[in-house]
Design a protein around this motif. Structure first.
Motif, mmCIF file in Angstrom:
data_model
loop_
_atom_site.group_PDB
_atom_site.id
_atom_site.type_symbol
_atom_site.label_atom_id
_atom_site.label_comp_id
_atom_site.label_asym_id
_atom_site.label_seq_id
_atom_site.Cartn_x
_atom_site.Cartn_y
_atom_site.Cartn_z
ATOM 1 N N ILE A 23 32.620 5.783 19.326
ATOM 2 C CA ILE A 23 33.481 6.346 20.367
ATOM 3 C C ILE A 23 34.370 7.443 19.800
ATOM 4 O O ILE A 23 34.484 8.534 20.360
ATOM 5 C CB ILE A 23 34.339 5.245 21.013
ATOM 6 N N GLU A 24 34.964 7.147 18.653
ATOM 7 C CA GLU A 24 35.871 8.132 18.058
ATOM 8 C C GLU A 24 35.140 9.430 17.730
ATOM 9 O O GLU A 24 35.655 10.521 17.960
ATOM 10 C CB GLU A 24 36.507 7.567 16.780
ATOM 11 N N ALA A 75 27.707 6.206 31.398
ATOM 12 C CA ALA A 75 27.288 5.501 30.188
ATOM 13 C C ALA A 75 26.534 4.252 30.604
ATOM 14 O O ALA A 75 26.866 3.630 31.606
ATOM 15 C CB ALA A 75 28.496 5.115 29.345
ATOM 16 N N GLU A 131 32.034 2.857 32.929
ATOM 17 C CA GLU A 131 33.150 2.926 31.982
ATOM 18 C C GLU A 131 33.287 1.687 31.117
ATOM 19 O O GLU A 131 33.913 1.712 30.073
ATOM 20 C CB GLU A 131 34.457 3.112 32.754
ATOM 21 N N LYS A 181 33.417 1.205 18.001
ATOM 22 C CA LYS A 181 34.641 1.996 17.980
ATOM 23 C C LYS A 181 34.455 3.326 17.245
ATOM 24 O O LYS A 181 34.907 4.371 17.710
ATOM 25 C CB LYS A 181 35.721 1.165 17.288
ATOM 26 N N LEU A 200 32.534 10.556 19.058
ATOM 27 C CA LEU A 200 31.892 11.147 20.218
ATOM 28 C C LEU A 200 32.857 12.061 20.970
ATOM 29 O O LEU A 200 32.431 12.906 21.760
ATOM 30 C CB LEU A 200 31.424 10.017 21.138
ATOM 31 N N ALA A 201 34.150 11.900 20.710
ATOM 32 C CA ALA A 201 35.156 12.610 21.495
ATOM 33 C C ALA A 201 34.973 14.122 21.419
ATOM 34 O O ALA A 201 34.952 14.801 22.448
ATOM 35 C CB ALA A 201 36.549 12.210 21.039
ATOM 36 N N GLN A 206 33.951 -1.273 21.925
ATOM 37 C CA GLN A 206 35.020 -0.968 22.869
ATOM 38 C C GLN A 206 34.409 -0.329 24.099
ATOM 39 O O GLN A 206 33.417 0.373 23.985
ATOM 40 C CB GLN A 206 35.974 0.061 22.266
ATOM 41 N N GLU A 209 30.114 -0.891 26.480
ATOM 42 C CA GLU A 209 30.778 -1.006 25.177
ATOM 43 C C GLU A 209 29.969 -0.358 24.058
ATOM 44 O O GLU A 209 28.757 -0.490 23.998
ATOM 45 C CB GLU A 209 31.031 -2.478 24.855
ATOM 46 N N VAL A 210 30.679 0.339 23.219
ATOM 47 C CA VAL A 210 30.065 1.033 22.095
ATOM 48 C C VAL A 210 30.957 0.814 20.878
ATOM 49 O O VAL A 210 32.162 0.606 21.008
ATOM 50 C CB VAL A 210 29.964 2.557 22.364
ATOM 51 N N LEU A 243 37.642 6.944 26.379
ATOM 52 C CA LEU A 243 37.000 8.226 26.097
ATOM 53 C C LEU A 243 36.791 9.008 27.395
ATOM 54 O O LEU A 243 37.076 10.204 27.477
ATOM 55 C CB LEU A 243 35.657 7.951 25.423
ATOM 56 N N VAL A 272 33.863 2.441 26.848
ATOM 57 C CA VAL A 272 34.000 3.895 26.714
ATOM 58 C C VAL A 272 35.083 4.459 27.634
ATOM 59 O O VAL A 272 35.307 5.652 27.675
ATOM 60 C CB VAL A 272 32.667 4.626 27.009
#
Lengths: 121, 695
Positions: B401-402, B441, B392, B398, B404-405, B361, B395-396, B366, B363
C-alpha cells in the motif's frame, strides 16, 4: 491517596493523557470509549470518581451521567465532566444532568489530580 | 524504542488517532455529499474535528487548534441546523479537511507551517458562520492551548514569608448539592489542605430521629481558615457547588505567616457524612446490555510483526528441509510420520497466511488520498471530475500500500489531466459534463487487482505514434497495432506532453509507474477505447514476503525466477532457434522471434555455449511486453519461497534481486529478470524485442 478512576472519552489521545496524568500519582485508571461502553464497564468496577467527555458517539456525556445517576450503584459517585467549552450554560447543563464538577480541556494534570482528590474526599 | 518519554508516545499515538479521525471525517463528508449519511453523520464529522482540536490543545499545537476551532464552529452551525448543507459548503469542508491533514502532517513532522496559508480557508469558514449572524462569530477562541506540564510539586504552605489570611466561611448546602455527587467532607478536606481549618457544625435545625427525612439537609457550617492563599483559590474549591449552597467567604484578619500554629486549634465539631442514605433497595435497573462494542483492535509495533513473518518463513523452510530428509531416509509416503508431516505442513501454511494477514490493511486510506488528488487536480485544470471508488475494504500488505501511493497518484493525475476531456468537449460528445474516474480494488486468484479507469476520450493513438516516431522510439515506418501503440506510453523517454501542464507532467512518465509496479512484483496493463475512456489494470502480489517462483538450475547453481514473468517454457530444437549473427541467437514462438540469452553466461558462470539444441528455455514477458528467452540447464519445480533481502553488506550483483533458503537448506538467489535483460544488453547481447513485432 490512591483513587480508582473511570475515564470515558472517545479520543484515545485524551484517554492516554488522563492515564499519563493520573497513573504516576498512583491512581488506578480504567477507560471506556463512549457512554455505552462506560455503563458496561461500570457494571464490573466501583470507581471513586468518573471522568467523562461530552461529545461522544453512541451515548454522549449527558446521557452517560443520566444513566449513572439513574442507577443505584453509582448514584453518589462523583462525576467530573471534561469539556472544551467553558461556557456557563455548558456547566449548568452538566450540573443539572448530575455532574459533580468540570475540568476544562486541555486540562492541567495538577489541577485534575486536585479536583479528583477533592470530589473523592 | 524504550518507554522513554510517555508524552512523546502519546504524541505519536495522537497523530495515529488523527489519521483515523481524518478518515472518519472524509467518510462523513463523502456520505453527506452522496446523501448516504443519516442524522448521526454530521455529529461524527463534528466529533472528528473536535477530537483533533482536543488533542492539539494538549500538545500546544496552536495553529492546529485555531484551524480546527473555526472548522468546528462551522460544522457546529450545520449540526445545530443553523447552516444548510449545500454542495458548495461541502466543497469548502472537503478543502478544509485536506488542509487540516496538511497542518497535521507538518505538526507531526515538526515542520513549520505558515499560518498565512490557512488564512483564506479560515476566513471562508468564518464567513459561512457569520452569514447567519451568529454572535459566536465575534467570540474569541476561549480555548487556549495549554502545553501539558507533568510536574506535581505544589504545596501551598511552602510559600514562605507570605501573609497569613484568616477567612470566615459560612456554608449551608442545598439538597441538590448531593444530587451532583458532591459531598461536604470532601470540600472541607480540600480546604484543610490550604491551611489551618476550624470547623463548627450548626445542628440546631436537626429534627428528632423519627421526624428525620433521610435525604433532607439540616446542617450548616461555619469555618475559619488560616491560610496563605488568596480568596479566589478558596472560592475555586467551592466552584463545583456554586449555586448549590449558601456560601459566604470573608477575610477577617491578616497576620504574619510565621504565626501559624501558635493559635489554639479547636476542632470539636465532627464533619458528619451527609451522604444521602440509599433509599429502599430498588430492583436494580438492568442496563440494557447492548453488545454494540466495536471491533477490538490491538496496536502492535510493526517490527514485532516483521519478526513473526520472518520466523514463520524460517518455519516453512525448516519444514521443507525436514520433509526432504524424511524422504531421503526412505520413509514411506504412506507412513504415519509422513501423514503427520503433511498435516503439519497444512497448518504451517495456514499460520503463514494468518501472519501475512496481520500486515494486511484495507486500501481505503490509499483511496481516500486519491480522492484528494482528484479534487486538487480537477480544480487546477478546471474540470469537474468525481472519483468513484470500489472495493475499499480489499486488504493488501501494508508495504505494498505504501509503495503504491506514488504510482497511483501519478495515474490518477494522468486520468484527470489527460484522460478526461474538457467540459466543452464532453458536452459536444454527448457526455455528462462531469467526468468520472473509477478506482477499484479486488482480490483475484491470489493477487490484488487495482483498476484505474476514466470515461474520457481514450488514448489519442495517432498522436502517441507520431510522438514515438519523432522521438525515435519506433522506426518511422513502423506499423503498430492499437495495443502496441497503447503500450508505447510505458516506454522510457516517452512523454505525450506537447503542452506540459504543471500536473501530470513533472517529468515523470508512465514508465516510472510501470517500474514501481514491477518492483512490487506486479504487472500493469492498459486498455483504451476511443471516446469511451482508458483503463489501467494493476495486478499485485498479496505480500512482498513470499514469492511464487520457478526453481531452476544453471551451471550447478540453483536460482529462482519470479513466476509472474514466466509466460511459458520450451525445449529448444534446431527448428525453433536461429543464429542471426555470431553469438546472437533468437528463438521463434507463436508471436515471432525472441532474443535468446544464456543465463549462465549472462551471470558469468561460464562462457556462452555454442549450441542450444535440446536446452530448456523460459520465455519471459516483462513489463511493456518486452520478451526474452532465458536458457537454463534444468527446471526443478514451482514453489512459494520466502524472500530474504540481501542487505548492503553483500555485493550488489546485476540481475539478482534477493535470496531464499530452499528445503534442503541450500541458499538460492532470486533473479530480477528486467535487470538480467538490461545487464545482457550492456554485455552486448541482442536487445530484447517487442514481443509482437514481426522480426
Amino acid at each position: 491517596m490512591s483513587l480508582e478512576i473511570l475515564a470515558v472519552d472517545d479520543s484515545r489521545t485524551m484517554r492516554d493523557m488522563i492515564r499519563l496524568a493520573l497513573e504516576p500519582v498512583g491512581f488506578t485508571v480504567h477507560t471506556a470509549d463512549d457512554g455505552v461502553h462506560g455503563t458496561e464497564v461500570l457494571e464490573d468496577i466501583d470507581p471513586d470518581v468518573i471522568i467523562t467527555d461530552i461529545n461522544m458517539p453512541r451515548m454522549d456525556g449527558f446521557g452517560f451521567i443520566d444513566a449513572v445517576r439513574d442507577g443505584n450503584r453509582h448514584r453518589t459517585t462523583p462525576i467530573l465532566v471534561l469539556t472544551t467549552e467553558a461556557a456557563p450554560e455548558m456547566k449548568m447543563r452538566a450540573r443539572s444532568a448530575g455532574a459533580t464538577g468540570w475540568i476544562v480541556k486541555p486540562f492541567d494534570p495538577t489541577k485534575l489530580v486536585k479536583a479528583l482528590q477533592m470530589v473523592a474526599g | 524504542m524504550t518507554a522513554s518519554d510517555p508524552l512523546a508516545d502519546i504524541r505519536a499515538s495522537f497523530f495515529v488517532e488523527c489519521e483515523e479521525l481524518l478518515e472518519a471525517l472524509q467518510d462523513g463528508l463523502y456520505a453527506l455529499e452522496h446523501g448516504t449519511g443519516d442524522g448521526e453523520t454530521i455529529h461524527v464529522v463534528f466529533r472528528a474535528v473536535h477530537s483533533i482540536k482536543g488533542g492539539a490543545g494538549a500538545f500546544g499545537l496552536e495553529h492546529l487548534v485555531q484551524f480546527t476551532h473555526q472548522y468546528e464552529t462551522a460544522l457546529d452551525a450545520v449540526r445545530s441546523d443553523r447552516l444548510a448543507v449545500t454542495p458548495d459548503l461541502l466543497k469548502l469542508f472537503f478543502r478544509a479537511a485536506d488542509h487540516l491533514s496538511d497542518i497535521i502532517r507538518s505538526a507531526r513532522e515538526e515542520q513549520p507551517f505558515a499560518t498565512s496559508i490557512s488564512a483564506p480557508l479560515l476566513s471562508e469558514l468564518t464567513a459561512r458562520v457569520s452569514l447567519e449572524a451568529n454572535q459566536e462569530a465575534a467570540e474569541d477562541i476561549d480555548f487556549a492551548p495549554i502545553a501539558v506540564n507533568l510536574d506535581f510539586s505544589e504545596d501551598p504552605l511552602s510559600a514562605k514569608g507570605a501573609q497569613l489570611n484568616h477567612f470566615q466561611i459560612s456554608f449551608t448546602p442545598e439538597p441538590e448539592l448531593f444530587d451532583t455527587g458532591n459531598d461536604v467532607p470532601h470540600i472541607f478536606a480540600a480546604l484543610a489542605d490550604l491551611g489551618e481549618l476550624d470547623v463548627q457544625c450548626d445542628t440546631s435545625r436537626l429534627p428528632t430521629l423519627h421526624q428525620l427525612a433521610p435525604e433532607a439537609v439540616y446542617l450548616s457550617w461555619s469555618l475559619s481558615l488560616a491560610t496563605v492563599v488568596e480568596e479566589a483559590e478558596i472560592a475555586s474549591i467551592f466552584e463545583f457547588v456554586e449555586g448549590l449552597c449558601e456560601l459566604d467567604i470573608s477575610l477577617r484578619v491578616t497576620s504574619d505567616a510565621n504565626a501559624l500554629g501558635s493559635e489554639p486549634v479547636t476542632s470539636d465539631a465532627m464533619t458528619p457524612s451527609t451522604e444521602p442514605v440509599d433509599a429502599e433497595p430498588q430492583s436494580n435497573p438492568q442496563q440494557s446490555h447492548r453488545d454494540t462494542r466495536q471491533q477490538t483492535v490491538v496496536r502492535v509495533d510493526i517490527e514485532r510483526v516483521e519478526r513473526l513473518v520472518n520466523l514463520v518463513g524460517e518455519l516453512v523452510i525448516n519444514q521443507a528441509m525436514l520433509s526432504q530428509s524424511m524422504q531421503s531416509a526412505g520413509i514411506s509416503p504412506h507412513s504415519e510420520a509422513m501423514n503427520g508431516l503433511e498435516e503439519f505442513q497444512r497448518l504451517t501454511r495456514d499460520i503463514q497466511d494468518s501472519v501475512m494477514m496481520i500486515r494486511a490493511q484495507p486500501v481505503k486510506s490509499l483511496f481516500q488520498r486519491m480522492s484528494r488528488i482528484v479534487r486538487e487536480t480537477s480544480a487546477s485544470v478546471s474540470k469537474d471530475v468525481r472519483l468513484i471508488t470500489d472495493g475499499e475494504t480489499t486488504e493488501v500488505d501494508k508495504t505494498v500500500i505504501e509503495r503504491l501511493a506514488d504510482p497511483l497518484t501519478h495515474m490518477i493525475r494522468n486520468a484527470v489531466d489527460h484522460g478526461i476531456e474538457t467540459p466543452a468537449t464532453r458536452l459536444a460528445h454527448g457526455k455528462p459534463e462531469q467526468g468520472e474516474v473509477r478506482l477499484s480494488a479486488s482480490h483475484r486468484s491470489g493477487r490484488v487487482v487495482i483498476d484505474v479507469s476514466d470515461d474520457g476520450g481514450g488514448i489519442d493513438r495517432d498522436r502517441v505514434l507520431r510522438t514515438a516516431k519523432d522521438k525515435g522510439l519506433v522506426p518511422p515506418d513502423a506499423n503498430l497495432a492499437d495495443t502496441e501503440i497503447d503500450n508505447l506510453l510505458f516506454m522510457p523517454g516517452f512523454s505525450t506532453a506537447s503542452n506540459l501542464s504543471d500536473l501530470s507532467g513533472r517529468g515523470v512518465g508512465m514508465d516510472v509507474v510501470r517500474t514501481a509496479i514491477h518492483a512490487l512484483g506486479g504487472r500493469i496493463t492498459i486498455n483504451s477505447e476511443p471516446r469511451q475512456g482508458t483503463s489501467f489494470s494493476i495486478s499485485l502480489p498479496l505480500t512482498l514476503a513470499v514469492l511464487d517462483g520457478m526453481v531452476v538450475d544453471v551451471s550447478g547453481e540453483t536460482l529462482v525466477v519470479p513466476l509472474n514473468v514466466v509466460s511459458e517454457t520450451l525445449t529448444l530444437t534446431e527448428n525453433n532457434i536461429e543464429m542471426v549473427s555470431p553469438g546472437h541467437w533468437v528463438v521463434r514462438n507463436r508471436n515471432g522471434f525472441l532474443p535468446l540469452l544464456d543465463l549462465s553466461a549472462v551471470l558469468g558462470y561460464r562462457a556462452e555455449r555454442a549450441d542450444f539444441t535440446d536446452r530448456i528455455a523460459l520465455l519471459l514477458t516483462l513489463e511493456d511486453d518486452v520478451g526474452v528467452a532465458l536458457v537454463v540447464d534444468e527446471i526443478h519445480d514451482q514453489r512459494q519461497v520466502v524472500i530474504k533481502g540481501l542487505d548492503d553488506s553483500f555485493y550488489r550483483a546485476p540481475g539478482i534481486a534477493a535470496a531464499t533458503i530452499l528445503g534442503d537448506g541450500q541458499i538460492a538467489l532470486i533473479l530480477d529478470p528486467a535487470d538480467i535483460v538490461a545487464h545482457a544488453c550492456s554485455l552486448g547481447a541482442h536487445p530484447p524485442a517487442h514481443h509482437r513485432m514481426e522480426a
